[in-house]
Scaffold this active site. Structure first.
Site, mmCIF file in Angstrom:
data_model
loop_
_atom_site.group_PDB
_atom_site.id
_atom_site.type_symbol
_atom_site.label_atom_id
_atom_site.label_comp_id
_atom_site.label_asym_id
_atom_site.label_seq_id
_atom_site.Cartn_x
_atom_site.Cartn_y
_atom_site.Cartn_z
ATOM 1 N N LYS A 126 0.809 -1.227 0.000
ATOM 2 C CA LYS A 126 0.000 0.000 0.000
ATOM 3 C C LYS A 126 0.838 1.272 0.000
ATOM 4 O O LYS A 126 0.370 2.330 -0.414
ATOM 5 C CB LYS A 126 -0.910 0.009 1.233
ATOM 6 C CG LYS A 126 -2.016 -1.022 1.189
ATOM 7 C CD LYS A 126 -3.245 -0.484 0.471
ATOM 8 C CE LYS A 126 -4.402 -1.488 0.558
ATOM 9 N NZ LYS A 126 -5.561 -1.017 -0.224
ATOM 10 N N SER A 145 1.248 -9.808 -0.847
ATOM 11 C CA SER A 145 0.900 -8.383 -0.772
ATOM 12 C C SER A 145 1.156 -7.738 0.581
ATOM 13 O O SER A 145 1.341 -6.522 0.658
ATOM 14 C CB SER A 145 -0.561 -8.186 -1.180
ATOM 15 O OG SER A 145 -1.403 -8.996 -0.384
#
Lengths: 316, 316
Positions: free
Chosen positions: A53, A301
């Site tokens: 992110k 991720s």
């Protein structure tokens, strides 16, 4: 609707260079027995905040003009986007207000404050309203978690790096939630290597996008339904913008069971020595249930998992 | 006694390139609060076998002439060296016999067999004798875990990579057991950047090298004493060859407590999202008790830890 282009992704790569980790590809030679090696892991868990992110958040903040940026930024998130915006803001020396629900685990609130952010706690379901109020009060800029071209372009830098490191990659598997990650990576890959198969991955218990792509338009799954999965970072749904990208760039979408996800967390820990949160492990889970021929890269991720949950999963 | 030189380390780097992971340096911006970033982690746990040992094993096998190498290799180890030799042999398509004590945990035996090695189980204390017999029977070449110039030179490639990635590094902290890792890294650093402070790290409960360096010659600690530490990869003692290197290249040696080690395993897991075995975490533990001014790189030497032990440590 205008979609993100490879030029946007390249510009993002220039903006974030030196501030965001250029993650390596980790070979996984154990994964395929004695045959040729076919699997690589892209460990975004090694970013300073433990998740991809930071790429999108950093690019969004970097793209603001100086005067606007100086007013500070605002985000609402109980997850990795909170830390991402807080960290990126700290690198620019600007104020970040992060709106988090009161039920957010203390460990995540503390991690967000580590980067110097002001945490604004709010009642459940009030995040967007409270964030709008903070924007009105402070004049800061709202940085959305996925529904913004600069955020999508930032996540897309992962796609550039994959092509640099494995020009002959055949398949890339990517977690799908709000869709920013898969939109960005898919945009980069389809521009540079149209023949690469881009596969989205969702938990079976939060497979709204799989259904949406089948029927050709976004479908709404209740938050109660989506909350059933252990993959707490994959409970969002695409926006109009990300859904349009996903329709264009995904060749298919695979769903994985809760047991598949837990097994992938264990495999990453014990064989790759990488800590994955359940959401971060779904791409490896998909490889395990539906490997494709040729060379595959799976995106890990993020790695922000509570120690107690990790221990429970490791115990099998 | 002839010591390893920077030319040996450079030759090793050429031999292992493409077969051993070029590990990145992972910034640890959380480690120093709001000041400038000062800490980087070199995660050798990301090697295919989960530890740095593959560098030395690969270089030793690569250095053999073709006819000799074709006879296969032999090693005795219950730890990471076993997997390292097995893996490197598999890359060359040659036979590896690995002698392991019968009490070796099944998970380590299985991991070694994963790479196609023949595991020879033996009684406790009989490893060296049985390995010598296997060498006599097969004509294979014994690859020692640390007492060999090619092994030391292979481990030294980590030092080259550190200088490439952080030319302005001030301090490097390295675990010390048999001393091959610190000998190699120190050799590279002292040749390229003599001003870099090279610090060895041992558990207090296996601090034979700390004592040896104080008194100027190797001292023997009983295996019962050394076995007290949780850091099961740091229970070996230097050879004459590695001790001579350590005297030359180490600026100091820091010892850490068992609690320091456990805290470092937790910090690596929860902040860096990297799984470290206790032996692999001692350098971060040393940074936590005795940080030096300027930029520091800590070596995370390996990540092969049993899930149950990891869970116990994570629970604090």
């Amino acid at each position: 609707m205008q979609q993100v282009t490879i030029d946007d992704v390249r510009a993002a790569a220039d903006r974030i260079r030196g501030s965001v980790l250029r993650t390596p590809l980790i070979p996984a030679p154990w994964a395929d027995g004695e045959g040729d090696q076919r699997l690589w892991i892209k460990p975004e868990s090694l970013q300073s905040i433990g998740a991809f992110k930071v790429r999108g958040a950093f690019n969004a903040i970097a793209s603001l003009d100086d005067a606007t940026r100086a007013r500070g930024v605002v985000a609402f998130s109980s997850g990795n986007h909170a830390q991402a915006v807080a960290y990126a803001a700290s690198r620019y020396g600007i104020t970040a207000h992060i709106v988090m629900p009161v039920e957010t685990p203390e460990i995540k609130v503390a991690a967000t404050r580590t980067w110097g952010a002001e945490v604004v706690l709010c009642a459940a379901g009030q995040r967007e309203a409270v964030a709008a109020q903070v924007v009105a009060d402070t004049g800061g800029v709202l940085i959305p978690p996925f529904d913004h071209p600069d955020v999508i372009a930032g996540q897309g830098t992962i796609g550039l790096e994959i092509v640099e490191d494995t020009p002959d990659v055949d398949t890339v598997m990517v977690p799908v939630s709000g869709g920013g990650l898969a939109s960005g990576i898919g945009t980069a890959l389809k521009a540079l290597r149209p023949e690469v198969r881009v596969i989205g991955v969702e938990p079976e218990l939060a497979a709204d996008t799989a259904e949406g792509l089948r029927v050709g338009h976004p479908v709404d799954w209740s938050i109660e339904d989506r909350n059933r999965t252990i993959a707490d970072g994959l409970r969002s749904q695409p926006s109009e913008l990300t859904f349009a990208h996903l329709r264009r760039v995904l060749d298919e979408l695979i769903t994985v069971s809760e047991n598949d996800i837990r097994a992938a967390v264990r495999e990453l820990a014990m064989r790759a020595h990488l800590i994955a949160e359940p959401s971060g492990a779904v791409a490896l889970a998909a490889y395990r249930v539906a490997a494709r021929p040729g060379k595959t890269v799976v995106i890990l991720s993020g790695g922000n998992v509570e120690p107690a949950l990790l221990s429970e999963i490791l115990a099998g």
